[in-house]
Design a protein around this motif. Structure first.
Motif, PDB file in Angstrom:
ATOM      1  N   TRP A   1      -5.998 -21.408 -16.929  1.00 36.42           N
ATOM      2  CA  TRP A   1      -4.973 -20.989 -17.883  1.00 36.42           C
ATOM      3  C   TRP A   1      -5.581 -20.231 -19.054  1.00 36.42           C
ATOM      4  CZ3 TRP A   1      -0.296 -19.677 -17.635  1.00 36.42           C
ATOM      5  CH2 TRP A   1       0.611 -20.313 -16.785  1.00 36.42           C
ATOM      6  N   GLN A   2      -6.753 -20.646 -19.503  1.00 36.31           N
ATOM      7  CA  GLN A   2      -7.401 -19.925 -20.602  1.00 36.31           C
ATOM      8  C   GLN A   2      -7.618 -18.463 -20.225  1.00 36.31           C
ATOM      9  OE1 GLN A   2     -10.941 -21.676 -22.252  1.00 36.31           O
ATOM     10  NE2 GLN A   2     -10.060 -23.743 -22.285  1.00 36.31           N
ATOM     11  N   GLU A   3      -8.145 -18.233 -19.034  1.00 34.81           N
ATOM     12  CA  GLU A   3      -8.419 -16.864 -18.589  1.00 34.81           C
ATOM     13  C   GLU A   3      -7.128 -16.059 -18.464  1.00 34.81           C
ATOM     14  OE1 GLU A   3     -10.408 -14.541 -14.749  1.00 34.81           O
ATOM     15  OE2 GLU A   3     -10.606 -16.722 -14.947  1.00 34.81           O
TER      16      GLU A   3
ATOM     17  N   SER B   1     -10.020 -23.719 -17.426  1.00 32.96           N
ATOM     18  CA  SER B   1     -10.451 -22.315 -17.445  1.00 32.96           C
ATOM     19  C   SER B   1      -9.412 -21.382 -16.835  1.00 32.96           C
ATOM     20  CB  SER B   1     -11.777 -22.165 -16.694  1.00 32.96           C
ATOM     21  OG  SER B   1     -11.645 -22.599 -15.341  1.00 32.96           O
TER      22      SER B   1
ATOM     23  N   LEU C   1      -4.128 -16.537 -19.954  1.00 33.51           N
ATOM     24  CA  LEU C   1      -3.472 -16.283 -21.239  1.00 33.51           C
ATOM     25  C   LEU C   1      -4.224 -15.238 -22.053  1.00 33.51           C
ATOM     26  CD1 LEU C   1      -2.469 -19.934 -22.264  1.00 33.51           C
ATOM     27  CD2 LEU C   1      -1.003 -18.154 -21.305  1.00 33.51           C
ATOM     28  N   VAL C   2      -5.545 -15.302 -22.023  1.00 34.08           N
ATOM     29  CA  VAL C   2      -6.344 -14.316 -22.755  1.00 34.08           C
ATOM     30  C   VAL C   2      -6.170 -12.924 -22.141  1.00 34.08           C
ATOM     31  CG1 VAL C   2      -8.699 -13.575 -23.273  1.00 34.08           C
ATOM     32  CG2 VAL C   2      -8.037 -15.953 -23.631  1.00 34.08           C
TER      33      VAL C   2
ATOM     34  N   LEU D   1      -3.896 -26.396 -20.792  1.00 31.16           N
ATOM     35  CA  LEU D   1      -4.492 -25.284 -21.544  1.00 31.16           C
ATOM     36  C   LEU D   1      -5.996 -25.444 -21.716  1.00 31.16           C
ATOM     37  CD1 LEU D   1      -1.823 -24.525 -24.293  1.00 31.16           C
ATOM     38  CD2 LEU D   1      -2.018 -23.659 -21.968  1.00 31.16           C
ATOM     39  N   GLY D   2      -6.507 -26.642 -21.513  1.00 24.61           N
ATOM     40  CA  GLY D   2      -7.945 -26.845 -21.654  1.00 24.61           C
ATOM     41  C   GLY D   2      -8.735 -26.359 -20.456  1.00 24.61           C
TER      42      GLY D   2
ATOM     43  N   SER E   1      -3.379 -30.528 -23.396  1.00 22.83           N
ATOM     44  CA  SER E   1      -4.810 -30.229 -23.277  1.00 22.83           C
ATOM     45  C   SER E   1      -5.268 -30.205 -21.827  1.00 22.83           C
ATOM     46  CB  SER E   1      -5.625 -31.255 -24.067  1.00 22.83           C
ATOM     47  OG  SER E   1      -5.314 -32.574 -23.644  1.00 22.83           O
TER      48      SER E   1
ATOM     49  N   PRO F   1      -1.715 -19.083 -27.011  1.00 23.83           N
ATOM     50  CA  PRO F   1      -1.648 -20.452 -26.483  1.00 23.83           C
ATOM     51  C   PRO F   1      -1.065 -21.396 -27.528  1.00 23.83           C
ATOM     52  CG  PRO F   1      -3.900 -19.910 -27.106  1.00 23.83           C
ATOM     53  CD  PRO F   1      -3.094 -18.661 -27.315  1.00 23.83           C
TER      54      PRO F   1
ATOM     55  N   CYS G   1       3.339 -23.985 -19.204  1.00 20.17           N
ATOM     56  CA  CYS G   1       2.067 -24.013 -18.471  1.00 20.17           C
ATOM     57  C   CYS G   1       1.829 -25.341 -17.754  1.00 20.17           C
ATOM     58  CB  CYS G   1       0.900 -23.722 -19.420  1.00 20.17           C
ATOM     59  SG  CYS G   1       0.971 -22.105 -20.217  1.00 20.17           S
TER      60      CYS G   1
ATOM     61  N   LEU H   1      -0.930 -25.145 -27.933  1.00 23.54           N
ATOM     62  CA  LEU H   1      -1.416 -26.436 -27.452  1.00 23.54           C
ATOM     63  C   LEU H   1      -0.655 -27.566 -28.131  1.00 23.54           C
ATOM     64  CD1 LEU H   1      -3.474 -28.248 -25.951  1.00 23.54           C
ATOM     65  CD2 LEU H   1      -5.027 -27.898 -27.893  1.00 23.54           C
TER      66      LEU H   1
END
Length: 270
Positions: free
Chosen positions: A56-58, A54, A60-61, A51-52, A48, A67, A18, A69
């Motif tokens: 990448w968070q969106e 939004s 991956l989810v 992956l911290g 961080s 994830p 990532c 980290l």
């Protein structure tokens, strides 16, 4: 095209760097590796800073990735790459998977690819245009991802959302309007590219579409079955082979007649 061992589908791990690629590459990577087997491991590695955020968070989810980290213990040290490499070796030695897809353009992973191949694993790389030749050549299969032009992206995603699913209203009782999502044409292009006659069976196409989206069903797009759905595509050709099974391939003449190639987003030669 599907790799099988002992009569079963190959087990695939998709490991994403990532820190090195964009979140939009995930859809392409999952569609690419679905031709080789069943994806049983999905992990995204990063610090961080990556992956911290939004984005990448969106991503991956939404695509059901775990994830991973990794904090940087010292400035300039990328611990996520080490974690990805160690996890890949562990997955191989534990016999969890037999096929790997690394989503990265970082040539540092070339050595890992060579070691995994020496141990008998199938190696796939999905990267951007910046991917060095050393990494491309260290894999069994390489796929280059290119961001689509905005106009092409809007046209492709118009009938469906990013997962290819048609949005449904809770109180809607009317059947959905007939639609022709572009990802079906891209699936045929991918599966048929390595076949001598440039075509794929209807059953193989259906299996691939369900691997890329477990919720895929033709009736979500207004059709009673996949055969009926494919008959509406101007960019595809259907043939009933001896034995009554059907095959499908690209309609190259119709694709060439279009001002812009729908598979690449680039203008066709006049």
């Amino acid at each position: 095209m599907t790799t099988q061992q002992d009569g079963r589908d190959a087990r695939v791990a998709v490991l994403v760097d990532c820190d090195n690629v964009q979140p939009a590459i995930l859809d392409h990577a999952l569609r690419f590796v679905a031709q080789f087997g069943r994806v049983v491991v999905r992990r995204g590695y990063g610090n961080s800073g990556a992956l911290g955020g939004s984005r990448w968070q969106e991503a991956l989810v939404q695509q059901a990735f775990t994830p991973c980290l990794q904090y940087q213990y010292a400035s300039g040290k990328n611990t996520a790459d080490i974690a990805l490499a160690l996890d890949a070796l562990e997955l191989l030695f534990d016999e969890t998977v037999d096929t790997f897809c690394l989503v990265t353009s970082d040539s540092d992973f070339a050595y890992l690819c060579r070691k995994l191949r020496e141990r008998g694993a199938i190696m796939c790389i999905v990267g951007e245009s910046k991917t060095p030749q050393a990494l491309r050549n260290a894999s069994d299969h390489f796929s280059e991802w290119e961001p689509l032009p905005d106009v092409m992206q809007a046209e492709i995603t118009k009938p469906a959302n990013e997962n290819g699913l048609v949005a449904k209203s809770a109180d809607s009782v009317r059947p959905p309007a007939k639609q022709r999502p572009m990802f079906v044409v891209k699936a045929v292009a991918l599966l048929a590219s390595d076949t001598p006659e440039g075509k794929v069976t209807l059953s193989a196409l259906g299996n691939y579409l369900r691997r890329t989206d477990p919720g895929f069903t033709p009736d979500a797009y207004g059709y009673s079955g996949l055969l009926e759905m494919l008959r509406t595509y101007d960019l595809l050709q259907l043939t009933q082979e001896p034995g009554s099974h059907w095959t499908v391939k690209l309609h190259l003449d119709n694709i060439q007649r279009m001002p812009v190639n729908p598979l690449t987003g680039k203008p066709n030669a006049s």
